[in-house]
Enzyme design. Structure first.
Site, PDB file in Angstrom:
ATOM      1  N   GLY A  46      -6.440  12.883 113.761  1.00 50.06           N
ATOM      2  CA  GLY A  46      -5.302  11.866 113.747  1.00 50.06           C
ATOM      3  C   GLY A  46      -3.828  12.593 113.379  1.00 50.06           C
ATOM      4  N   LEU A  82      -0.265   7.250 111.333  1.00 46.43           N
ATOM      5  CA  LEU A  82       0.879   7.182 109.833  1.00 46.43           C
ATOM      6  C   LEU A  82       0.569   7.540 109.323  1.00 46.43           C
ATOM      7  CD1 LEU A  82       2.091   3.280 109.580  1.00 46.43           C
ATOM      8  CD2 LEU A  82       3.469   5.527 110.788  1.00 46.43           C
ATOM      9  N   GLY A 106      -1.942  10.473 109.049  1.00 42.92           N
ATOM     10  CA  GLY A 106      -2.164  11.339 109.308  1.00 42.92           C
ATOM     11  C   GLY A 106      -1.349  12.760 110.129  1.00 42.92           C
ATOM     12  N   HIS A 139      -8.190 -11.236 114.096  1.00 35.81           N
ATOM     13  CA  HIS A 139      -6.129 -11.996 113.786  1.00 35.81           C
ATOM     14  C   HIS A 139      -6.200 -13.437 114.629  1.00 35.81           C
ATOM     15  CE1 HIS A 139      -1.922 -12.361 114.052  1.00 35.81           C
ATOM     16  NE2 HIS A 139      -2.161 -11.740 112.608  1.00 35.81           N
ATOM     17  N   ARG A 153      -5.842 -15.208 107.628  1.00 36.66           N
ATOM     18  CA  ARG A 153      -6.109 -15.490 109.254  1.00 36.66           C
ATOM     19  C   ARG A 153      -7.769 -15.328 108.716  1.00 36.66           C
ATOM     20  NH1 ARG A 153      -3.714  -8.372 109.714  1.00 36.66           N
ATOM     21  NH2 ARG A 153      -0.849  -9.303 109.805  1.00 36.66           N
ATOM     22  N   HIS A 173      -8.894  -7.438 115.029  1.00 36.42           N
ATOM     23  CA  HIS A 173      -7.819  -6.211 115.147  1.00 36.42           C
ATOM     24  C   HIS A 173      -7.601  -4.917 114.031  1.00 36.42           C
ATOM     25  CE1 HIS A 173      -2.968  -6.235 113.919  1.00 36.42           C
ATOM     26  NE2 HIS A 173      -3.514  -6.523 112.868  1.00 36.42           N
ATOM     27  N   GLU A 192      -7.164   3.744 107.868  1.00 38.14           N
ATOM     28  CA  GLU A 192      -7.811   3.044 108.204  1.00 38.14           C
ATOM     29  C   GLU A 192      -9.075   3.381 108.645  1.00 38.14           C
ATOM     30  OE1 GLU A 192      -7.011   0.510 112.128  1.00 38.14           O
ATOM     31  OE2 GLU A 192      -8.748  -0.680 111.832  1.00 38.14           O
TER      32      GLU A 192
END
Lengths: 256, 257, 644
Positions: free
Chosen positions: C39, C42, C44, C265, C336, C407, C431
């Site tokens: 991956g 961001l 990775g 979201h 949210r 989301h 994530e």
């Protein structure tokens, strides 16, 4: 970072050559136009023929003229080189390509426009430049009465005279010169040639409307404060005024 | 509310990078106008799959106009008939019932077709690898506010940095030139103080790699700018030319081999 | 069994103390190690670049055609950092506190504190890379308040912060690729993890272009593969986002934590029909000026749905601004999960709007009246344009229609303080892991976590593991484990290609999505979840008997790619349901109808559920085993969230 390629073998280097030769040719156009405007003078070509002699015999101008020939040749060669490379960059074309949606026709067809101009140039040079330089034009003698300012003229034979002379005797100025003006007058009686000139000037107009501002873009001159001026000059001076005035010359001689 | 339409698609099909491709005509029936173009293709593919036929391969991922993966030339226009959007943001209300739509991949020697409508854009990555960065390691950075950047400059750098690397500029250009893409990255760093150290090396290295990949030469037609989904401006190319020529003509000694 | 390896000592000193105590790898020895990064988002890209800078050999893998296309690129809003540039009382502790509280007290204190601590370094790093953050006229960085935060700590680059941060990390990665320290494999998908003597030693991948199944060896494997929101079929994730790498690792022994925590979201463009392939997020910032409402009565709503009435025809007294009515102090800016749940309630009551009746209004008429259309255009112009592009409705003239959409997934692969999973040498970042957001993620925190893990955590912790290996020997490529794992992958691919039923993989994926959305979405009940479990088990059987997979392995085959991913999503879906069933409390994004306050708000049951659920795979079709990591709060007091 590794050693970089020589500038002229790079894509931007080639663009630079196109740009500089193109701009140089644009400058020439202005000079050429101003000189040729003397064709419109109703003096049986006196001023024009004087000018033609000056342009072919003044050394600095001669040097510039060689630069000019070189520019034309280099401009053409690089255009071919770049076009071939561009062709190779898209070996399989689109079945459907809507270029008009994103760009102007002339910007996409500079090669075609340039080819028209090149054909024109060859004709133009052989009609005038070649004949002038190879002594194939008639000769003329002008006699101007310096007190009245009245000028008379008559054709003279090459056998009587060679090249150019200007003398004053008894209040009369006598100019003997090659009569390029007559050659012009003669050539532009040919409707085919006139048509070629008008078409070529249209091509030149479209070539320069794109080419002039494009040359500035290529050398990196695209500043929001001045780009409007560059575009204005490109369109109005090089795209409208210059080609129209040039095109007016054959039409003037044809119709007068 | 939503109208439905039937369309004829002429789609480029090509098994892989070695085989020859051809156009294949496919019907797309009962397409709602609030579908996206890619959803229309989803439906076509769904039908092909049910019939046991190979679905049409096309690149796509985020479907919100930012990843830069989708790449279709639709009726002769990269990303289709609208300006300023990617293919995934194009909706079927831009078409009408009975229309024939020609769908082709990006065409460029530097973007070989992998299958059907998908092309290999790793040439773009290699150009970025040649110099599209600042030479800073993780960890040693000074406090972010020690570098003052006027808002105008930061905004302009952003405008260049917003390129999504989709390649529509290359696809639109009659010369398949990549100069808009390359110039956007060179511009971003040429504008920012952080990019000054390697400024001239970067311009040379990236342009060299661009040339080596076999992209065409810019003739300033402006097609790239018109078709760019992110509005990257031609002034970037002028800046790149400046940077590159400046480096070449006046600063060649800066390169270390 | 679950040791979080959180260092002892005061919260604020844990990380620096730990950094000192970890073993280092001699610079000359770093080049003897190879690290696999799966991956290139961001987490990775930042990890790969940073590790290569240190001298390790790195191999990166992504399924996209370029590392730059990872879905981090789509993040709009911004990135939080405790810089306190605005002098408004922010601090590392406040960011830590807000994140813990926002996560509804279901995150690990030490991890969250470290996240807040390194957040400031992230901004420095990104600016040095040339990320063009928004600036003030004086040239300093600009900040905004985001997602209802009381301080302005969010750094942003227009509505494209994720893009700019990812391009920054991508540029750092490119630099290392150019130097030969990183080998990048694009259009490659990880299909399995190779373990030797219990340690992660490599992966098996499929080249998506040629179909070639390859083994890659490495001394450590980093999963930076993002979230699993696409289990719902419709989500704001990219089409290709999948759980396969994480799920394969799970089946090889990595525990999967809190799978039921998903973030829904509130401000997304609603579904228009069955053809819908994905949902588009509209930035949260819209709620700063937009007012959320539905008609007061079902009758009016039905007239709107049929098109007999337009939104502007509804009189002020017939409108229900339900967020403002129920939460007077936070109004439209409630978190949210609260905003989403209330929109669902209104729709469930039959008061939804739009053709489908599954949407609520987000109305800017008041803001346009107050600020003028030009000001609104300046603030939200690009979002309004995007909305217009998709819906063909002009939000300046009529209210937007919005509805919640999946989301982000807070759950993920369980990791300890070092981001190592329960398989030694296997790490999970961004994530993909579960660690920092608890049961609910705050806005502008996802980018922060991805980059924190990649730039500033993993370079230290991976070194500690490698230094403790006790050997610099290269991984034995000829070890039978590689061949065995490769064979298993091939067997599975052949099994998928042999499927020749009547349903497409998309059909089955959509069915799964509907089950998950209905029973494991914004509100969950024991009854519904139990039903969902049965439905998913049936779906799994149907998949393996009635799916239709076309083509062959040796080609770009999207049918096969999807099939493999959906098969894993189905299994994950069942685990999510198990987890949601187990957690009989409401917390963050997980709302159990059985556990509400008298006012209908989420009710945590701290005495029973202050733990991380970490699930262990026990074999095909075997129930997974639950392990609990107790959460200990020494620095914050657990309170019930209230936005009244």
């Amino acid at each position: 970072m590794s050693k970089s390629k020589p500038v002229l073998s790079s894509s931007i280097g080639k663009k630079l050559i196109m740009s500089l030769t193109g701009l140089f040719l644009c400058m020439f156009l202005i000079v050429h136009l101003i000189g040729n405007l003397q064709l419109f003078k109703d003096d049986a070509g006196l001023a024009f023929n004087k000018y033609a002699y000056f342009m072919t015999h003044f050394t600095p101008i001669k040097v510039v003229s060689y630069l000019l020939y070189a520019s034309v040749i280099i401009h053409v060669i690089y255009a071919i080189v770049i076009s071939l490379k561009n062709k190779a960059a898209r070996p399989i074309g689109y079945a459907s390509y809507d270029g008009s949606a994103n760009s102007k026709w002339n910007s996409r067809n500079m090669g075609i426009l340039g080819t028209v101009i090149l054909v024109f140039l060859a004709t133009h040079m052989s009609n005038f430049w070649w004949k002038y330089h190879n002594d194939q034009t008639p000769y003329i003698e002008y006699r101007t009465d310096l007190s009245t300012g009245v000028t008379t003229h008559q054709e003279i034979q090459a056998a009587d005279f060679h090249d150019y002379s200007i003398v004053s005797e008894n209040g009369v100025e006598i100019v003997k010169a090659r009569d390029l003006y007559k050659q012009v007058d003669y050539a532009f009686k040919n409707v085919g040639l006139v048509a070629l000139y008008v078409i070529a000037m249209a091509a030149l107009a479209f070539h320069l409307i794109h080419g002039f501002q494009s040359a500035f873009q290529t050398v990196g001159f695209n500043h929001k404060r001045y780009i409007g001026l560059v575009q204005f000059i490109g369109v109005w001076v090089f795209g409208v005024i210059i080609p129209i005035l040039f095109a007016a010359m054959p039409l003037y001689f044809y119709f007068r | 509310m939503s109208a439905h339409m039937n369309l004829t698609l002429k789609v480029w099909r090509q098994k892989n990078d070695k085989s020859k491709g051809q156009f294949v005509t496919v019907q797309a029936n009962d397409i709602a106008d609030d579908m996206s173009f890619l959803e229309m293709l989803d439906i076509v593919n769904d039908e092909l799959t049910r019939k046991g036929e190979d679905p049409i391969y096309f690149d796509h991922d985020c479907r919100e106009g930012i990843c830069g993966m989708c790449s279709l030339v639709i009726n002769g226009r990269p990303h289709g008939p609208k300006y300023g959007i990617t293919t995934c943001q194009l909706h079927m209300r831009s078409f009408h019932d009975g229309q024939t739509i020609v769908i082709e991949p990006w065409r460029a020697a530097a973007f070989p077709v992998l299958k059907d409508l998908a092309v290999d854009r790793t040439s773009f990555d290699r150009i970025q690898q040649a110099g599209g960065y600042t030479n800073v390691n993780t960890g040693g950075a000074q406090d972010a506010n020690n570098i003052l950047i006027p808002k105008r400059i930061a905004d302009e750098a952003f405008e260049s940095a917003t390129c999504i690397g989709c390649g529509a500029c290359v696809a639109a250009c009659k010369n398949a030139s990549a100069m808009l893409f390359v110039s956007a990255k060179i511009s971003q760093f040429a504008l920012l103080p952080q990019g000054q150290t390697e400024r001239y090396e970067r311009a040379q290295a990236m342009v060299d790699q661009m040339d080596a990949e076999g992209f065409g030469n810019c003739t300033n037609t402006g097609a790239c700018e018109a078709e760019c989904p992110k509005g990257i401006k031609l002034t970037n190319i002028a800046r790149m030319n400046r940077e590159y020529l400046g480096a070449k003509l006046f600063r060649e000694e800066d390169i270390h081999g | 069994m679950l040791d979080s390896k959180v260092p002892a000592g005061p919260l604020a000193q844990k990380w620096s103390k730990h950094k000192f105590e970890m073993k280092l790898v001699n610079p000359a020895n770093k080049r003897k190690f190879t690290i696999i990064v799966v991956g290139t988002g961001l987490a990775g890209a930042s990890a790969a670049a940073s590790l290569a800078e240190l001298g390790y050999n790195v191999k990166t893998f992504c399924y996209q055609d370029s590392p730059r296309r990872a879905h981090s690129i789509a993040a709009q809003g911004g990135i939080n950092a405790a810089k306190d540039y605005q002098n408004d009382g922010d601090s590392v502790f406040r960011l830590f506190y807000d994140t813990i509280k926002g996560g509804d007290y279901r995150a690990r204190e030490a991890n969250v504190y470290r996240l807040a601590e390194v957040s400031t370094n992230i901004i420095d790093q990104c600016v040095a890379q040339g990320v063009p953050f928004a600036r003030e006229y004086g040239g300093l960085l600009d900040n905004r308040s985001f997602g209802g935060a009381q301080v302005s700590r969010t750094f942003y680059a227009r509505g494209q912060t994720g893009q700019q941060l990812l391009l920054g990390a991508y540029s750092a990665l490119n630099r290392q690729i150019h130097k030969g320290k990183v080998k990048s494999y694009t259009r490659h998908e990880m299909l399995d993890l190779v373990k030797i003597d219990g340690q992660a030693r490599g992966i098996v991948t499929r080249d998506l272009v040629t179909g070639k199944i390859e083994s890659h060896e490495g001394h450590a494997v980093l999963l930076c593969t993002g979230g699993y929101g696409n289990v719902f079929f419709l989500s704001t994730n990219a089409m290709g986002c999948n759980v396969t790498a994480a799920w394969r690792a799970h089946k090889r022994g990595a525990l999967f934590a809190n799978p039921c925590y998903t973030q829904i979201h509130p401000t997304c463009i609603p579904v228009t029909g069955d053809h819908q392939s994905k949902l588009t997020l509209m930035s949260e910032s819209l709620r700063n000026d937009g007012r959320v409402w539905v008609p007061r009565t079902v009758e009016l709503a039905q007239k709107l749905q049929k098109g007999e009435l337009k939104a502007v025809d509804i009189k002020e007294e017939d409108r229900d601004y339900f967020l403002e009515r129920k939460y007077p102090s936070f109004g439209n800016l409630v978190p949210r999960d609260v905003a989403s749940r209330n929109a669902k309630e209104a729709v469930d009551e039959g008061r939804g709007v739009g053709k489908t009746g599954v949407a609520v209004f987000l109305d800017f008429a008041e803001a346009i009246g107050r600020l003028g259309e030009d000001t609104v255009r300046e603030k939200y112009g690009n979002l309004f344009d995007m909305y217009y592009q998709i819906t063909d409705e002009n939000p300046y003239k009529q209210p937007m229609r919005i509805y919640p959409a999946v989301h982000y997934t807070m759950g993920g692969v369980w990791v300890d303080y070092n981001l190592m999973t329960t398989v030694p040498g296997l790490y999970a970042l961004g994530e993909c892991n579960f660690s920092d957001h608890g049961a609910n993620r705050l806005g502008a925190s996802a980018l922060m976590q991805g980059l924190s893990d990649g730039y500033f955590v993993i370079p230290y912790t991976v070194g500690d593991y490698l230094a403790n290996l006790g050997s610099f020997a290269p991984v034995d490529k000829n070890h039978p484990a590689f061949e065995e794992t490769r064979k298993e992958v091939e067997t599975r691919i052949n099994a998928l290609l042999a499927l020749n039923g009547t349903k497409t993989v998309d059909d089955l994926h959509k069915e799964l999505g509907l089950i998950m959305w209905e029973y494991c979405g914004m509100a969950r009940t024991a009854e519904g979840l139990t039903k969902a479990k049965g439905l998913i088990q049936n779906l799994k059987k149907e998949f393996w008997s009635n799916a239709k997979v076309l083509g062959e392995n040796e080609e770009l085959n999207m049918s096969l790619e999807k099939a493999g991913r959906v098969a894993d999503f189905i299994e994950l879906g069942e685990l999510m349901v198990d987890d949601a069933l187990n957690r009989r409390e409401s917390c963050g994004g997980h709302f159990r109808l059985e556990s509400q306050t008298e006012e209908g708000e989420a009710l945590r049951i701290d005495e029973e559920f202050t733990y991380v659920s970490a699930w262990e795979f026990k074999g095909e079709n075997q129930p997974e085993v639950l392990h609990k990591e107790e959460l200990v709060f020494e620095n914050v007091k657990l309170t019930q969230r209230s936005y009244k």
